[in-house]
Scaffold this motif. Sequence first.
Motif, PDB file in Angstrom:
ATOM      1  N   PHE A 127       4.249   5.072   4.117  1.00  0.00           N
ATOM      2  CA  PHE A 127       4.688   6.368   3.615  1.00  0.00           C
ATOM      3  C   PHE A 127       4.434   6.417   2.106  1.00  0.00           C
ATOM      4  O   PHE A 127       4.584   5.412   1.415  1.00  0.00           O
ATOM      5  CB  PHE A 127       6.173   6.578   3.899  1.00  0.00           C
ATOM      6  N   PHE A 128       4.079   7.600   1.588  1.00  0.00           N
ATOM      7  CA  PHE A 128       3.895   7.745   0.152  1.00  0.00           C
ATOM      8  C   PHE A 128       4.008   9.215  -0.241  1.00  0.00           C
ATOM      9  O   PHE A 128       3.975  10.116   0.604  1.00  0.00           O
ATOM     10  CB  PHE A 128       2.561   7.157  -0.313  1.00  0.00           C
ATOM     11  N   SER A 129       4.159   9.428  -1.557  1.00  0.00           N
ATOM     12  CA  SER A 129       4.336  10.776  -2.105  1.00  0.00           C
ATOM     13  C   SER A 129       3.255  11.062  -3.140  1.00  0.00           C
ATOM     14  O   SER A 129       2.501  10.169  -3.551  1.00  0.00           O
ATOM     15  CB  SER A 129       5.725  10.906  -2.738  1.00  0.00           C
ATOM     16  N   ARG A 130       3.238  12.336  -3.599  1.00  0.00           N
ATOM     17  CA  ARG A 130       2.345  12.740  -4.687  1.00  0.00           C
ATOM     18  C   ARG A 130       3.043  13.722  -5.639  1.00  0.00           C
ATOM     19  O   ARG A 130       2.381  14.425  -6.402  1.00  0.00           O
ATOM     20  CB  ARG A 130       1.072  13.372  -4.122  1.00  0.00           C
ATOM     21  N   ASP A 131       4.369  13.799  -5.548  1.00  0.00           N
ATOM     22  CA  ASP A 131       5.160  14.726  -6.358  1.00  0.00           C
ATOM     23  C   ASP A 131       4.758  16.186  -6.128  1.00  0.00           C
ATOM     24  O   ASP A 131       4.830  17.018  -7.050  1.00  0.00           O
ATOM     25  CB  ASP A 131       5.029  14.386  -7.851  1.00  0.00           C
ATOM     26  N   ASP A 132       4.337  16.491  -4.907  1.00  0.00           N
ATOM     27  CA  ASP A 132       3.832  17.830  -4.617  1.00  0.00           C
ATOM     28  C   ASP A 132       4.574  18.523  -3.475  1.00  0.00           C
ATOM     29  O   ASP A 132       4.098  19.515  -2.926  1.00  0.00           O
ATOM     30  CB  ASP A 132       2.341  17.770  -4.301  1.00  0.00           C
ATOM     31  N   GLY A 133       5.749  17.989  -3.085  1.00  0.00           N
ATOM     32  CA  GLY A 133       6.494  18.608  -2.000  1.00  0.00           C
ATOM     33  C   GLY A 133       5.999  18.224  -0.628  1.00  0.00           C
ATOM     34  O   GLY A 133       6.364  18.875   0.359  1.00  0.00           O
ATOM     35  N   THR A 134       5.192  17.162  -0.530  1.00  0.00           N
ATOM     36  CA  THR A 134       4.679  16.696   0.756  1.00  0.00           C
ATOM     37  C   THR A 134       4.902  15.197   0.871  1.00  0.00           C
ATOM     38  O   THR A 134       4.698  14.457  -0.097  1.00  0.00           O
ATOM     39  CB  THR A 134       3.181  17.001   0.907  1.00  0.00           C
ATOM     40  N   LEU A 135       5.320  14.752   2.052  1.00  0.00           N
ATOM     41  CA  LEU A 135       5.430  13.326   2.351  1.00  0.00           C
ATOM     42  C   LEU A 135       4.268  12.958   3.262  1.00  0.00           C
ATOM     43  O   LEU A 135       4.029  13.621   4.273  1.00  0.00           O
ATOM     44  CB  LEU A 135       6.763  13.017   3.038  1.00  0.00           C
ATOM     45  N   TYR A 136       3.548  11.897   2.885  1.00  0.00           N
ATOM     46  CA  TYR A 136       2.348  11.492   3.601  1.00  0.00           C
ATOM     47  C   TYR A 136       2.579  10.171   4.319  1.00  0.00           C
ATOM     48  O   TYR A 136       3.474   9.398   3.976  1.00  0.00           O
ATOM     49  CB  TYR A 136       1.173  11.334   2.627  1.00  0.00           C
ATOM     50  N   MET A 137       1.702   9.891   5.326  1.00  0.00           N
ATOM     51  CA  MET A 137       1.828   8.648   6.073  1.00  0.00           C
ATOM     52  C   MET A 137       0.462   8.185   6.561  1.00  0.00           C
ATOM     53  O   MET A 137      -0.386   8.996   6.956  1.00  0.00           O
ATOM     54  CB  MET A 137       2.751   8.844   7.295  1.00  0.00           C
ATOM     55  N   SER A 138       0.258   6.861   6.537  1.00  0.00           N
ATOM     56  CA  SER A 138      -0.877   6.228   7.177  1.00  0.00           C
ATOM     57  C   SER A 138      -0.343   5.208   8.171  1.00  0.00           C
ATOM     58  O   SER A 138       0.799   4.758   8.041  1.00  0.00           O
ATOM     59  CB  SER A 138      -1.778   5.547   6.143  1.00  0.00           C
ATOM     60  N   LYS A 139      -1.153   4.845   9.147  1.00  0.00           N
ATOM     61  CA  LYS A 139      -0.674   4.013  10.247  1.00  0.00           C
ATOM     62  C   LYS A 139      -1.759   3.023  10.643  1.00  0.00           C
ATOM     63  O   LYS A 139      -2.949   3.368  10.685  1.00  0.00           O
ATOM     64  CB  LYS A 139      -0.310   4.924  11.431  1.00  0.00           C
ATOM     65  N   THR A 140      -1.354   1.783  10.929  1.00  0.00           N
ATOM     66  CA  THR A 140      -2.288   0.777  11.422  1.00  0.00           C
ATOM     67  C   THR A 140      -1.551  -0.155  12.370  1.00  0.00           C
ATOM     68  O   THR A 140      -0.315  -0.192  12.385  1.00  0.00           O
ATOM     69  CB  THR A 140      -2.906  -0.018  10.254  1.00  0.00           C
ATOM     70  N   SER A 141      -2.281  -0.913  13.168  1.00  0.00           N
ATOM     71  CA  SER A 141      -1.649  -1.835  14.112  1.00  0.00           C
ATOM     72  C   SER A 141      -1.102  -3.055  13.383  1.00  0.00           C
ATOM     73  O   SER A 141      -1.530  -3.388  12.271  1.00  0.00           O
ATOM     74  CB  SER A 141      -2.666  -2.293  15.163  1.00  0.00           C
ATOM     75  N   ILE A 142      -0.153  -3.727  14.017  1.00  0.00           N
ATOM     76  CA  ILE A 142       0.397  -4.965  13.452  1.00  0.00           C
ATOM     77  C   ILE A 142      -0.729  -5.949  13.152  1.00  0.00           C
ATOM     78  O   ILE A 142      -0.772  -6.576  12.090  1.00  0.00           O
ATOM     79  CB  ILE A 142       1.410  -5.594  14.427  1.00  0.00           C
ATOM     80  N   GLY A 143      -1.677  -6.088  14.080  1.00  0.00           N
ATOM     81  CA  GLY A 143      -2.760  -7.038  13.904  1.00  0.00           C
ATOM     82  C   GLY A 143      -3.720  -6.681  12.797  1.00  0.00           C
ATOM     83  O   GLY A 143      -4.393  -7.561  12.250  1.00  0.00           O
ATOM     84  N   ASN A 144      -3.792  -5.395  12.442  1.00  0.00           N
ATOM     85  CA  ASN A 144      -4.726  -4.938  11.405  1.00  0.00           C
ATOM     86  C   ASN A 144      -4.069  -4.841  10.031  1.00  0.00           C
ATOM     87  O   ASN A 144      -4.754  -4.582   9.039  1.00  0.00           O
ATOM     88  CB  ASN A 144      -5.316  -3.582  11.785  1.00  0.00           C
ATOM     89  N   PHE A 145      -2.760  -5.019   9.967  1.00  0.00           N
ATOM     90  CA  PHE A 145      -2.053  -4.943   8.690  1.00  0.00           C
ATOM     91  C   PHE A 145      -2.577  -6.021   7.750  1.00  0.00           C
ATOM     92  O   PHE A 145      -2.820  -7.145   8.176  1.00  0.00           O
ATOM     93  CB  PHE A 145      -0.545  -5.129   8.918  1.00  0.00           C
ATOM     94  N   PRO A 146      -2.783  -5.715   6.447  1.00  0.00           N
ATOM     95  CA  PRO A 146      -2.380  -4.531   5.689  1.00  0.00           C
ATOM     96  C   PRO A 146      -3.517  -3.533   5.443  1.00  0.00           C
ATOM     97  O   PRO A 146      -3.579  -2.916   4.367  1.00  0.00           O
ATOM     98  CB  PRO A 146      -1.934  -5.153   4.367  1.00  0.00           C
ATOM     99  N   ASN A 147      -4.400  -3.355   6.389  1.00  0.00           N
ATOM    100  CA  ASN A 147      -5.553  -2.476   6.201  1.00  0.00           C
ATOM    101  C   ASN A 147      -5.245  -1.080   6.719  1.00  0.00           C
ATOM    102  O   ASN A 147      -5.274  -0.830   7.924  1.00  0.00           O
ATOM    103  CB  ASN A 147      -6.766  -3.066   6.924  1.00  0.00           C
TER     104      ASN A 147
END
Length: 456
Positions: free
Chosen positions: A303-323
């Motif tokens: 999860f991350f922000s940009r100070d723009d009123g939107t919350l963003y998210m990226s997703k990956t598998s446990i095996g592929n973390f931290p990519n």
Amino acid sequence: MYAPSVPATIEAEDFDPAGYEDSSAGNEGGDYRTDTDVDIKQVSGGYAVGWMTSGEWLEYTVYVEQEGDYDVTIRSGSAMAGRTFSLSQCDTPLIESFTAPQVSDWGQFKTWSAGTVHLLPGYQKIRVTVSGDDYVDLDWIHIGPFSGTIDPPDETGCELPGQLSWTSTSPVIAPAQSSWASVKDPSIVRFNDRYHVFATVYDNGLSSYGSIYMNFSDFTQAGSATQNYMRNTTVGNTVAPQVFYFTPQNRWYLITQWGGTYSTTTDISNVNSWSRKQPLLAGEPSDSLDFWVICDDTNCYLFFSRDDGTLYMSKTSIGNFPNFSGYTTVMSGAQNVLFEAANVYKVKGTDQYLLIVEGWQSGPRFFRAWTSNSLDGPWTAYKTSESNPFMGLQNVSFPSGQWTNDISHGEMVRAGYDQKMEIDACNMQYLYQGRNPNAGGNYNSLPYRLGVLNLN
């Protein structure tokens, strides 16, 4: 007097003849072996090593035919909560901490997965050490694929309350150097009976942000704990950090900005052991900040922000973390509602996740909150107004005097320390940043300090 070939189940009592450290004279259990001082007792189905105390260890020689990663499963138990083991190989950490399951009585055990270890080929000596408080029993260790029954983890906790009220301490952490204007954006984890804190500082002398690391056993000692400046370490500055232990890889991760990066170590207490920062999110949008990682049993979420009123998210598998690669929108709204400093937690003992985001309404900063049964959402409003916040002036009291109007960027003291980011809703504490409300001037030089909120 033999070395089992991996994969193998190794009985606790079959340690090397001279491969042990026991703090008491004689075999207090009196069973199985008479050649050592290790306490061995008879249990249902065989024997176990019992009454293990802090610092005691056992060594086992195994034969590894092929180098590789091997699952480790441990059957152990303690009638006391929070007892831990560590595994090492010739002074190289393999599993930094494994929490033994709490059982209702001595002589009982549960079987839990301990993670994955990397073993070299040939004869290898595995050491199991009691790394935390006294008194834990060990039945056996299995190295390699395990086909038996894994006991469910201990899941006891409270639901999030309908009404929230908090009590704030006075500032417990202030800048240790005169050139530092502030200490802020803390990440905190409780590990091996100590709090480990990473935080941001603004250095007026360099006109730039830096970071510190410190550890202490109790918040009453936080103010006198050494603040280690990280500017000249290998990892360098870790602004707006998040720290956690990633169990599948048996290593600590430090997530930071700008842009999103990660660093790893096997020794959280050594600031010089962190690796160089590596990019975290391929395709990261501009102005991204306040990165936050949480994982379930299958995937990891960023999860991350940009100070723009939107919350963003990226997703990956446990095996592929931290990519991580690419991102989606979790929710969007007014800038002051979804501003920055998002935290996401699993509520221990429930199927619920808690999302909190810093924002404002009439002036001072406070936290709104949403809940969900999945990290994929959807998220339902829980405490989202200034009059009924998750944490804000409306529900925070200051017995020693109000030193801040802002309840700002921080982190919950977690129930564990791994990537699942679990909190105990029965006993919530939040390390946060606040400041003298009469202080003004440039934002970078505002005199932020760290205090602790305790749920009433």
